[in-house]
Design a protein around this motif. Structure first.
Motif, PDB file in Angstrom:
ATOM      1  N   VAL A  96      29.579   9.656   0.648  1.00 22.65           N
ATOM      2  CA  VAL A  96      29.057  10.551  -0.465  1.00 22.65           C
ATOM      3  C   VAL A  96      27.214  10.343   0.368  1.00 22.65           C
ATOM      4  O   VAL A  96      26.184   9.590  -0.052  1.00 22.65           O
ATOM      5  N   LEU A  97      26.685  11.317   1.297  1.00 21.51           N
ATOM      6  CA  LEU A  97      24.994  11.099   1.891  1.00 21.51           C
ATOM      7  C   LEU A  97      24.617  10.968   1.007  1.00 21.51           C
ATOM      8  O   LEU A  97      22.734   9.857   0.881  1.00 21.51           O
ATOM      9  N   SER A 127      20.885   6.028  10.554  1.00 22.02           N
ATOM     10  CA  SER A 127      19.702   7.020  10.846  1.00 22.02           C
ATOM     11  C   SER A 127      19.209   7.736   9.114  1.00 22.02           C
ATOM     12  O   SER A 127      18.237   8.121   9.181  1.00 22.02           O
ATOM     13  N   GLN A 128      20.618   8.556   9.399  1.00 20.75           N
ATOM     14  CA  GLN A 128      20.772   9.724   8.156  1.00 20.75           C
ATOM     15  C   GLN A 128      20.207   9.019   7.020  1.00 20.75           C
ATOM     16  O   GLN A 128      19.741   9.325   6.042  1.00 20.75           O
ATOM     17  N   LEU A 129      19.871   7.505   6.454  1.00 17.00           N
ATOM     18  CA  LEU A 129      19.418   7.140   5.510  1.00 17.00           C
ATOM     19  C   LEU A 129      18.032   6.285   5.908  1.00 17.00           C
ATOM     20  O   LEU A 129      17.504   6.569   5.250  1.00 17.00           O
ATOM     21  N   ALA A 130      18.094   5.922   7.123  1.00 13.54           N
ATOM     22  CA  ALA A 130      16.738   4.923   7.709  1.00 13.54           C
ATOM     23  C   ALA A 130      15.324   6.777   6.551  1.00 13.54           C
ATOM     24  O   ALA A 130      14.537   6.107   7.068  1.00 13.54           O
ATOM     25  N   SER A 131      15.768   7.758   7.464  1.00 16.48           N
ATOM     26  CA  SER A 131      15.422   8.622   7.279  1.00 16.48           C
ATOM     27  C   SER A 131      14.199   8.311   5.689  1.00 16.48           C
ATOM     28  O   SER A 131      13.834   9.678   5.945  1.00 16.48           O
ATOM     29  N   ARG A 138      14.806  -1.823   9.897  1.00 21.12           N
ATOM     30  CA  ARG A 138      15.308  -2.430   9.260  1.00 21.12           C
ATOM     31  C   ARG A 138      16.209  -1.896   8.559  1.00 21.12           C
ATOM     32  O   ARG A 138      16.393  -2.185   7.768  1.00 21.12           O
ATOM     33  N   VAL A 139      16.433  -1.083   9.267  1.00 28.14           N
ATOM     34  CA  VAL A 139      18.465   0.176   9.319  1.00 28.14           C
ATOM     35  C   VAL A 139      19.118  -0.037   9.831  1.00 28.14           C
ATOM     36  O   VAL A 139      18.960  -0.099  11.150  1.00 28.14           O
ATOM     37  N   ASN A 159      20.734   1.809  15.246  1.00 28.13           N
ATOM     38  CA  ASN A 159      20.654   3.308  14.885  1.00 28.13           C
ATOM     39  C   ASN A 159      19.033   3.492  16.820  1.00 28.13           C
ATOM     40  O   ASN A 159      18.318   2.125  16.738  1.00 28.13           O
ATOM     41  N   PRO A 160      18.434   4.848  16.884  1.00 26.12           N
ATOM     42  CA  PRO A 160      17.276   4.700  17.529  1.00 26.12           C
ATOM     43  C   PRO A 160      16.366   4.037  17.213  1.00 26.12           C
ATOM     44  O   PRO A 160      15.826   2.917  18.007  1.00 26.12           O
ATOM     45  N   GLN A 161      15.876   3.562  15.816  1.00 22.62           N
ATOM     46  CA  GLN A 161      15.126   2.983  15.379  1.00 22.62           C
ATOM     47  C   GLN A 161      15.143   1.851  15.061  1.00 22.62           C
ATOM     48  O   GLN A 161      14.280   0.541  14.687  1.00 22.62           O
ATOM     49  N   THR A 162      16.860   0.965  15.349  1.00 20.74           N
ATOM     50  CA  THR A 162      16.870  -0.522  14.362  1.00 20.74           C
ATOM     51  C   THR A 162      15.846  -1.025  15.733  1.00 20.74           C
ATOM     52  O   THR A 162      16.028  -0.633  16.832  1.00 20.74           O
ATOM     53  N   SER A 163      15.296  -2.402  14.683  1.00 21.86           N
ATOM     54  CA  SER A 163      14.075  -2.971  15.846  1.00 21.86           C
ATOM     55  C   SER A 163      15.625  -4.235  16.843  1.00 21.86           C
ATOM     56  O   SER A 163      17.067  -4.841  15.275  1.00 21.86           O
TER      57      SER A 163
END
Ligand SMILES: NC(=O)c1ccc[n+]([C@@H]2O[C@H](COP(=O)([O-])OP(=O)(O)OC[C@H]3O[C@@H](n4cnc5c(N)ncnc54)[C@H](O)[C@@H]3O)[C@@H](O)[C@H]2O)c1
Length: 293
Positions: A96-97, A127-131, A138-139, A159-163
């Protein structure tokens, strides 16, 4: 340079989380683990004891190794206690988000800056959790398969921001966990395995709803006609009908497409609390020993 993970925290000790925690402890990691439900925390402890004892009885682990794994497991009463020193957190709470976002917010507050926050979610992209964190690089998703103590594959979803450092660290850690990691370079729905498998499972449910064949015969078709080790309903009993129902309902909520609604038989089982092996009944019935009746 990737981070050397020493301590792993697992949040959510249901079907998947307790296996993920056990696997990490057996693989030599220190593991902090917790669940919001005290009953679940207790049943996870009983699971660890039973699992380690059965591995010793079967000759798969020495008593010494089992004792060492038990010592590395640190059941905790709160997320803070479980995760405050972790290098890698694997979240395995209900699909559940809102609930996952709340957990990620808390983890972001508690954990050191270096800590990687991974989700075992099968469908919610990280990405919905990284935000909701201040460390989106680091997600990622670190997606295990059920039963996580047996299945080798782990999908790492970027996700687009994951390093790159995060992907490399999770990849190397998955190898140290005895798993076979693969990288999904984009957050496509279903990632890789479920993207391939789901259309088959949903089609199987549709055929059963239409009365074209019994659940047993559809499973036989997959096993003896396609050479799959298990039929789609047998797998669904393992993964949980509640999870499939939630996924379908969420999908319908987003799309409004009636094709995304859970089918008749799935809904009937769900409403009766027949979630599969974990409740003793789903598409099939199971005895106390967990074997199909
Ligand atoms: N079941 C599968 O086959 C499977 C396979 C791969 C991935 N997953 C993913 O793993 C996750 C968990 O699935 P599961 O099948 O283990 O579910 P489950 O229902 O067996 O366990 C979920 C656990 O989360 C706990 N929980 C709920 N809210 C919490 C909170 N705020 N903090 C801590 N714990 C909380 C619940 O008490 C429960 O014990 C989901 O995201 C799912 O997509 C499941």
């Amino acid at each position: 340079m990737d981070l050397e993970v020493k301590k792993i925290a697992v949040i959510g000790l249901g079907n998947m989380g307790r296996q993920i925690a056990m696997n990490a402890a057996i693989s030599g990691f220190d593991v902090g683990c917790t669940d919001a439900d005290p009953g679940c925390r207790e049943s996870a402890k009983a699971f660890y004891e039973e699992y380690l004892a059965s591995r010793v009885t079967k000759g798969r682990l020495t008593q010494e190794d089992a004792d060492a794994a038990a010592k590395r497991l640190h059941p905790a009463d709160s997320i803070r206690e479980a995760a405050e020193y972790a290098d890698l957190v694997i979240e395995a709470v209900i699909e559940v988000l809102d609930v996952k976002q709340k957990v990620f917010r808390e983890l972001d507050e508690i954990c050191p800056e270096r800590t990687i926050l991974a989700t075992n979610s099968s469908h919610i992209p990280s990405s919905q959790l990284a935000s909701v964190t201040k460390r989106p690089d680091r997600v990622c998703n670190m997606h295990y398969f059920n039963p996580a103590l047996v299945m080798k594959l782990v999908e790492i979803v970027r996700n687009p921001q994951t390093s790159q450092e995060t992907v490399d660290t999770v990849y190397r850690t998955a190898e140290r966990l005895g798993k076979v990691p693969i990288v999904c370079e984009r957050e496509v729905p279903g990632f890789i395995v479920n993207r391939i498998r789901e259309p088959m499972v949903f089609e199987a449910m549709k055929l059963a709803d239409m009365g074209v064949a019994t659940v047993e015969d559809i499973d036989k078709a997959a096993k003896y006609g396609l050479g799959h080790p298990m039929g789609p309903f047998e797998i669904n009993d393992l993964t949980g009908l509640d999870l499939t129902y939630t996924i379908k309902t969420e999908r319908y909520r987003k799309s409004g497409d009636p094709n995304d609604l859970p089918g008749i038989l799935l809904s009937q089982h769900y409403l009766k609390g027949e979630y599969g092996k974990k409740t003793g009944k789903g598409w099939y019935e199971y005895g106390e020993d967990g074997k199909k009746k």
